[in-house]
Design a protein around this motif. Structure first.
Motif, PDB file in Angstrom:
ATOM      1  N   HIS A 249       0.838  -1.198   0.000  1.00 16.67           N
ATOM      2  CA  HIS A 249       0.000   0.000   0.000  1.00 16.67           C
ATOM      3  C   HIS A 249       0.872   1.247   0.000  1.00 16.67           C
ATOM      4  O   HIS A 249       1.939   1.262   0.624  1.00 16.67           O
ATOM      5  CB  HIS A 249      -0.900   0.032   1.244  1.00 16.67           C
ATOM      6  CG  HIS A 249      -1.936  -1.031   1.279  1.00 16.67           C
ATOM      7  ND1 HIS A 249      -2.228  -1.769   2.405  1.00 16.67           N
ATOM      8  CD2 HIS A 249      -2.773  -1.490   0.313  1.00 16.67           C
ATOM      9  CE1 HIS A 249      -3.187  -2.632   2.137  1.00 16.67           C
ATOM     10  NE2 HIS A 249      -3.524  -2.488   0.878  1.00 16.67           N
ATOM     11  N   GLY A 250       0.388   2.276  -0.665  1.00 13.92           N
ATOM     12  CA  GLY A 250       1.077   3.567  -0.630  1.00 13.92           C
ATOM     13  C   GLY A 250       0.207   4.611   0.021  1.00 13.92           C
ATOM     14  O   GLY A 250      -1.017   4.567  -0.058  1.00 13.92           O
ATOM     15  N   GLY A 251       0.843   5.587   0.680  1.00  9.03           N
ATOM     16  CA  GLY A 251       0.081   6.652   1.327  1.00  9.03           C
ATOM     17  C   GLY A 251       0.853   7.263   2.473  1.00  9.03           C
ATOM     18  O   GLY A 251       2.083   7.265   2.492  1.00  9.03           O
ATOM     19  N   GLY A 252       0.117   7.757   3.452  1.00  7.97           N
ATOM     20  CA  GLY A 252       0.753   8.342   4.616  1.00  7.97           C
ATOM     21  C   GLY A 252       1.433   7.294   5.462  1.00  7.97           C
ATOM     22  O   GLY A 252       1.154   6.103   5.360  1.00  7.97           O
ATOM     23  N   GLU A 253       2.351   7.731   6.287  1.00  9.23           N
ATOM     24  CA  GLU A 253       3.038   6.901   7.284  1.00  9.23           C
ATOM     25  C   GLU A 253       4.182   6.085   6.689  1.00  9.23           C
ATOM     26  O   GLU A 253       5.166   5.828   7.374  1.00  9.23           O
ATOM     27  CB  GLU A 253       2.031   5.951   7.974  1.00  9.23           C
ATOM     28  CG  GLU A 253       2.569   5.205   9.175  1.00  9.23           C
ATOM     29  CD  GLU A 253       2.564   6.023  10.451  1.00  9.23           C
ATOM     30  OE1 GLU A 253       3.121   5.550  11.454  1.00  9.23           O
ATOM     31  OE2 GLU A 253       2.003   7.132  10.439  1.00  9.23           O
ATOM     32  N   CYS A 258       8.432  12.623  -0.019  1.00  8.03           N
ATOM     33  CA  CYS A 258       7.441  12.547  -1.087  1.00  8.03           C
ATOM     34  C   CYS A 258       7.439  13.850  -1.865  1.00  8.03           C
ATOM     35  O   CYS A 258       7.219  14.927  -1.295  1.00  8.03           O
ATOM     36  CB  CYS A 258       6.055  12.271  -0.508  1.00  8.03           C
ATOM     37  SG  CYS A 258       4.766  12.143  -1.766  1.00  8.03           S
ATOM     38  N   THR A 263       9.032   9.421  -4.687  1.00  8.91           N
ATOM     39  CA  THR A 263       8.803   9.130  -3.272  1.00  8.91           C
ATOM     40  C   THR A 263       9.806   8.085  -2.815  1.00  8.91           C
ATOM     41  O   THR A 263      10.079   7.121  -3.531  1.00  8.91           O
ATOM     42  CB  THR A 263       7.373   8.617  -3.036  1.00  8.91           C
ATOM     43  OG1 THR A 263       6.447   9.676  -3.282  1.00  8.91           O
ATOM     44  CG2 THR A 263       7.181   8.106  -1.611  1.00  8.91           C
ATOM     45  N   TYR A 265      10.752   5.484   0.532  1.00 12.87           N
ATOM     46  CA  TYR A 265       9.954   4.805   1.546  1.00 12.87           C
ATOM     47  C   TYR A 265      10.601   4.868   2.919  1.00 12.87           C
ATOM     48  O   TYR A 265      11.825   4.928   3.056  1.00 12.87           O
ATOM     49  CB  TYR A 265       9.735   3.344   1.140  1.00 12.87           C
ATOM     50  CG  TYR A 265       9.077   3.197  -0.206  1.00 12.87           C
ATOM     51  CD1 TYR A 265       7.976   3.982  -0.549  1.00 12.87           C
ATOM     52  CD2 TYR A 265       9.561   2.305  -1.151  1.00 12.87           C
ATOM     53  CE1 TYR A 265       7.372   3.867  -1.787  1.00 12.87           C
ATOM     54  CE2 TYR A 265       8.961   2.167  -2.397  1.00 12.87           C
ATOM     55  CZ  TYR A 265       7.876   2.962  -2.712  1.00 12.87           C
ATOM     56  OH  TYR A 265       7.272   2.851  -3.935  1.00 12.87           O
ATOM     57  N   ALA A 274       1.044   1.578   5.669  1.00 16.88           N
ATOM     58  CA  ALA A 274       0.493   2.826   5.152  1.00 16.88           C
ATOM     59  C   ALA A 274      -0.820   3.174   5.842  1.00 16.88           C
ATOM     60  O   ALA A 274      -1.626   2.303   6.164  1.00 16.88           O
ATOM     61  CB  ALA A 274       0.274   2.712   3.649  1.00 16.88           C
ATOM     62  N   GLY A 275      -1.031   4.471   6.056  1.00 18.59           N
ATOM     63  CA  GLY A 275      -2.303   4.946   6.584  1.00 18.59           C
ATOM     64  C   GLY A 275      -2.424   4.811   8.090  1.00 18.59           C
ATOM     65  O   GLY A 275      -1.533   4.326   8.775  1.00 18.59           O
TER      66      GLY A 275
END
Length: 406
Positions: A249-253, A258, A263, A265, A274-275
């Motif tokens: 998963h990609g996203g916040g946290e 970014c 981006t 990791y 993520a999230g």
């Protein structure tokens, strides 16, 4: 000292009646009940320190972060992982297996081979089929015999330089068969460079786990089968492999930096988290570990194996009853049918009228059912709070079902 009445007193749900009968809960393979200490842990988070983790400098965020990371370290110790950052929080076994299968996409190419077994839950079949569809790899299956015992000479003949992944469960959810994981891993290490994935959803509630001694590359399990809330689970992975593979998963946290151009990791374990996580559930998963360790995993295993032996003895006294996997080493589960009664759900519904909760159907293992040429089984699965008296009631209920349905 093993005090069964004290253990049962920690599970308020067991005090209720169903259809006017005392509840006998024998569907632990689907999900276990939860002790008061797990509820209290979950409630404490939401009533005292509810805040997002890893992102805030304020007091509640710091407290929530520390509680969740304490839980991560409890789980690290519980499975004997080398590092706490090798413990990834997930929603459960299914997400963990999908995470691995997706993240390994770049390491698998056309005509590579992935090996699973005939005893797998759909969650350890479908993600690998999807990986094969993405990459052109081929799926191979370790066969089993009429007792549900895997035929491991298959590995001697099929492990080679094309084998990239071997993924098997430690305990079958449908039959309770305990697979010889150490022997399987030894064969893999001797004959290939494949990564070994172990589905521990049905083993973690019933036996002590040591991922370092096991020498698996990945180990996944769910919280809700081991007295923790639903929507919680763990993926263990060896550090060197987790650092190589891509996030699911990609996203916040899960980011280090970014920009619109690129981006990078975050470090482990956050690369795979993520999230906003299930903070309360993850903390309560640590409380479930505390509960199991306070009783003692050896004590739990001894009691549940005694329940299984007793259940098999009582059920086999019923004429025309067949237990699947009867001759195999098993834990936690007795899966059976009555001769001449083709629909397992009919038996399950009669048992439900007697207050007995069992699982019926194919148990998300249709290949196993196809092997036995049946639509499904009646499955009684045990937890630490079950009693021998409950098994007596189960056996009498099965006799009543047989009389009514014959």
């Amino acid at each position: 000292m093993f005090d069964l009445q004290n253990i049962r007193s920690q599970f308020p749900i067991l005090n209720q009646t169903v259809n006017g009968k005392p509840l006998i809960y024998l569907d632990n393979g689907a999900t276990s009940q939860k002790p008061v200490s797990v509820f209290e842990s979950w409630m404490k988070y939401y009533t005292e320190i509810n805040a997002n983790v890893h992102r805030g400098i304020h007091t509640l965020s710091q407290l929530a972060t520390e509680e969740m990371e304490v839980s991560r370290r409890k789980i690290q110790r519980f499975v004997n992982a080398k590092n706490d950052y090798e413990i990834i929080f997930t929603k459960g076994t299914t997400e963990g297996l999908n995470l691995i299968a997706y993240s390994l996409t770049n390491l698998v190419k056309k005509n590579d081979e992935i090996i699973i077994s005939h005893l797998e839950h759909h969650s350890n079949i479908v993600p690998w089929q999807m990986l094969c569809e993405r990459t052109g790899a081929k799926l191979k299956v370790i066969p089993m015999d009429e007792n549900g015992i895997l035929q491991l000479d298959f590995l001697d003949k099929n492990l080679n330089e094309k084998t990239k992944i071997v993924s098997v469960n430690q305990v079958s959810n449908a039959l309770g068969v305990v697979n010889p994981i150490e022997e399987i891993i030894s064969k893999v290490r001797k004959n290939s460079d494949a990564l070994v994935v172990i589905d521990g959803a049905q083993s973690v509630p019933h036996m002590k786990i040591d991922v370092q001694k096991m020498d698996c590359d990945f180990f996944v399990f769910s919280g809700h089968k081991m007295y923790a809330p639903m929507g919680t689970g763990i993926l263990y992975g060896k550090e060197e492999i987790l650092r190589k593979i891509q996030p699911f998963h990609g996203g916040g946290e899960m980011i280090a930096t970014c920009t619109f151009e690129k981006t990078t990791y975050a470090d482990l374990p956050f690369k795979f988290e993520a999230g906003t996580p299930n903070v309360g559930g993850n903390i309560a998963l640590g409380a479930a570990v505390d509960f199991m360790e306070k009783i003692g995993q050896e004590q739990i295993q001894h009691h549940e194996n005694a329940l299984l032996d007793y259940a098999q003895q009582k059920l086999l006294e019923i004429e025309g009853l067949r237990i699947y996997g009867e001759k195999a080493k098993r834990t936690g589960v007795v899966s059976f049918n009555l001769e001449g009664i083709g629909i397992s759900s009919d038996v399950g519904m009669i048992l439900d009228k007697l207050g007995i909760a069992v699982r019926t159907g194919h148990h998300c293992t249709q290949p196993i059912m196809n092997f036995f040429n049946i639509a499904g089984t009646v499955r009684a699965s045990f937890a630490v709070y079950n009693t021998f008296e409950e098994i007596d009631v189960l056996a009498e209920g099965v006799r009543k079902a047989k009389r009514m349905l014959s």
